[in-house]
Design an enzyme around this catalytic site. Structure first.
Site, PDB file in Angstrom:
ATOM      1  N   ASP A  50      32.131  -1.167 -70.411  1.00 44.73           N
ATOM      2  CA  ASP A  50      33.496  -1.229 -70.960  1.00 44.73           C
ATOM      3  C   ASP A  50      34.146   0.157 -70.911  1.00 44.73           C
ATOM      4  OD1 ASP A  50      32.042  -0.083 -73.005  1.00 44.73           O
ATOM      5  OD2 ASP A  50      32.712  -1.457 -74.579  1.00 44.73           O
ATOM      6  N   SER A  51      33.373   1.152 -70.484  1.00 45.00           N
ATOM      7  CA  SER A  51      33.942   2.487 -70.217  1.00 45.00           C
ATOM      8  C   SER A  51      34.986   2.411 -69.105  1.00 45.00           C
ATOM      9  CB  SER A  51      32.839   3.477 -69.832  1.00 45.00           C
ATOM     10  OG  SER A  51      32.032   2.953 -68.803  1.00 45.00           O
ATOM     11  N   ASP A  89      28.946  -5.563 -69.610  1.00 37.45           N
ATOM     12  CA  ASP A  89      29.068  -4.995 -70.957  1.00 37.45           C
ATOM     13  C   ASP A  89      30.019  -5.864 -71.784  1.00 37.45           C
ATOM     14  OD1 ASP A  89      28.419  -3.055 -72.756  1.00 37.45           O
ATOM     15  OD2 ASP A  89      29.709  -1.495 -71.914  1.00 37.45           O
ATOM     16  N   LYS A 119      25.131  -6.590 -71.993  1.00 38.77           N
ATOM     17  CA  LYS A 119      24.769  -5.520 -72.939  1.00 38.77           C
ATOM     18  C   LYS A 119      25.668  -5.639 -74.165  1.00 38.77           C
ATOM     19  CE  LYS A 119      25.974  -1.018 -72.436  1.00 38.77           C
ATOM     20  NZ  LYS A 119      26.730  -0.819 -73.695  1.00 38.77           N
ATOM     21  N   GLU A 121      26.425  -3.693 -78.184  1.00 42.47           N
ATOM     22  CA  GLU A 121      26.239  -2.471 -78.970  1.00 42.47           C
ATOM     23  C   GLU A 121      25.907  -2.826 -80.416  1.00 42.47           C
ATOM     24  OE1 GLU A 121      29.565   0.189 -78.627  1.00 42.47           O
ATOM     25  OE2 GLU A 121      29.537   0.131 -76.447  1.00 42.47           O
ATOM     26  N   GLU A 188      22.003   6.159 -76.837  1.00 40.69           N
ATOM     27  CA  GLU A 188      23.099   7.076 -76.478  1.00 40.69           C
ATOM     28  C   GLU A 188      23.243   8.191 -77.502  1.00 40.69           C
ATOM     29  OE1 GLU A 188      26.775   5.243 -75.267  1.00 40.69           O
ATOM     30  OE2 GLU A 188      27.827   7.161 -75.226  1.00 40.69           O
TER      31      GLU A 188
HETATM   32  O1  KIV Z   1      30.315   1.389 -71.106  1.00 36.57           O
HETATM   33  C1  KIV Z   1      29.502   2.242 -70.749  1.00 36.57           C
HETATM   34  O2  KIV Z   1      29.736   3.030 -69.831  1.00 36.57           O
HETATM   35  C2  KIV Z   1      28.238   2.333 -71.474  1.00 36.57           C
HETATM   36  C3  KIV Z   1      27.295   3.417 -71.073  1.00 36.57           C
HETATM   37  C4  KIV Z   1      27.709   4.659 -71.761  1.00 36.57           C
HETATM   38  C5  KIV Z   1      25.881   3.094 -71.348  1.00 36.57           C
HETATM   39  O3  KIV Z   1      27.989   1.580 -72.366  1.00 36.57           O
END
Ligand code: KIV
Length: 281
Positions: A50-51, A89, A119, A121, A188
């Protein structure tokens, strides 16, 4: 023989089996051409993070990511990848509110996005969602420490687990995720000693970002690695290329050639009589 063979499509069990035997290389990626390059280069896990909101869309945080954006980018990446495990993500509020919604949204990453896993969080507080997703046979990667979707609660993007109490919380969160059945856990921005302790305590691979050398693998953000993020340079990033300079130089050279009339040349132009042109049209 390598646990993560170069020539075959990798599976989640192979990633789990790599723990303690072979370090795992993971990068974020958001588009098909970059994904094909990273896949051919031997990156084991490609995370459609999600970055993307920050690296591609210029947002100040990841909170603006939506399911539709994430699925679109995940599909582009999955189409281009032959070997790596693709992980989607899950965006902010797509899994926290209700386990049933979490399962539906996670399912979209596999069915529509072509990912192998998702993934999420957070630790024990999101276990109901994690357990529900796993019960639908959707592999889950956990993520503890500095979880960017919680940056408001943390008061910024800060190293987590420096004090004994918060370190203990992070260890317990990672253990709970592993016990629930997560196949890997991102650590992280935590002290390397804490990452080493977690890595020795959980039976699944840990993937560190700003978490030191003792994790089972490392993950970085693509734009940081290739030098496309110019303003932000976290301490834990190693830059392997300077694409900002390469792209800037290419664009300047193009503009110069256009303005001077040097581009296009005859070789870069089509020739033909007017009747031929009419046929083409
Ligand atoms: O979204 C992302 O880029 C991440 C990484 C920092 C692991 O979750």
């Amino acid at each position: 023989m390598s646990v993560l063979p170069e020539s075959e499509s990798l599976s989640i069990p192979q990633i789990v089996a790599a723990k303690g035997r072979e370090k795992i290389a993971m990068l974020t990626v958001y588009d098909a051409p970059s994904a094909a390059l990273l896949d051919e280069a031997g990156i084991d896990i490609l995370l459609v993070g999600d970055s993307v909101e920050m690296t591609v869309y210029g947002q100040p945080s990841t909170l603006t990511a939506t399911m539709d954006t994430m699925i679109r980018h995940t599909r582009a990446v999955s189409r281009a990848v032959k070997r790596a495990v693709v992980v989607g993500d899950m965006p902010f509020l797509s899994y926290q509110a209700e386990p049933a919604r979490a399962v539906e949204n996670a399912g979209r990453f596999l069915a529509d996005g072509g990912a192998a896993a998702v993934k999420v969080e957070g630790g024990r507080r999101i276990l109901p969602a994690v357990e529900a997703i796993l019960a639908a046979d959707i592999p889950v990667m956990g993520h503890v420490g500095l979880t960017p979707q919680s940056y408001r609660k943390f008061g910024g993007f800060k190293v987590q687990g420096r004090e004994a109490d918060s370190a203990r919380e992070i260890v317990e969160d990672a253990q709970a995720l592993a016990s629930a059945g997560c196949f890997a856990i991102v650590l992280e921005c935590v002290p390397e000693t804490l990452a080493a302790e977690i890595t020795s305590k959980v039976p699944v691979p840990t993937l560190g970002i700003g978490a030191g050398l003792h994790c089972d693998g490392q993950v970085l953000v693509f734009h940081d690695v290739v030098g496309l993020t110019r303003d932000l340079r976290p301490k834990f990033v190693r830059r392997y290329a300077d694409l900002s300079t390469v792209i800037g130089d290419a664009a300047r050279a193009f503009a110069k050639d256009v303005k001077s009339g040097d581009f296009p040349s005859r070789e870069e132009s089509f020739t033909g009589s007017k009747p031929t042109l009419r046929r083409v049209h």
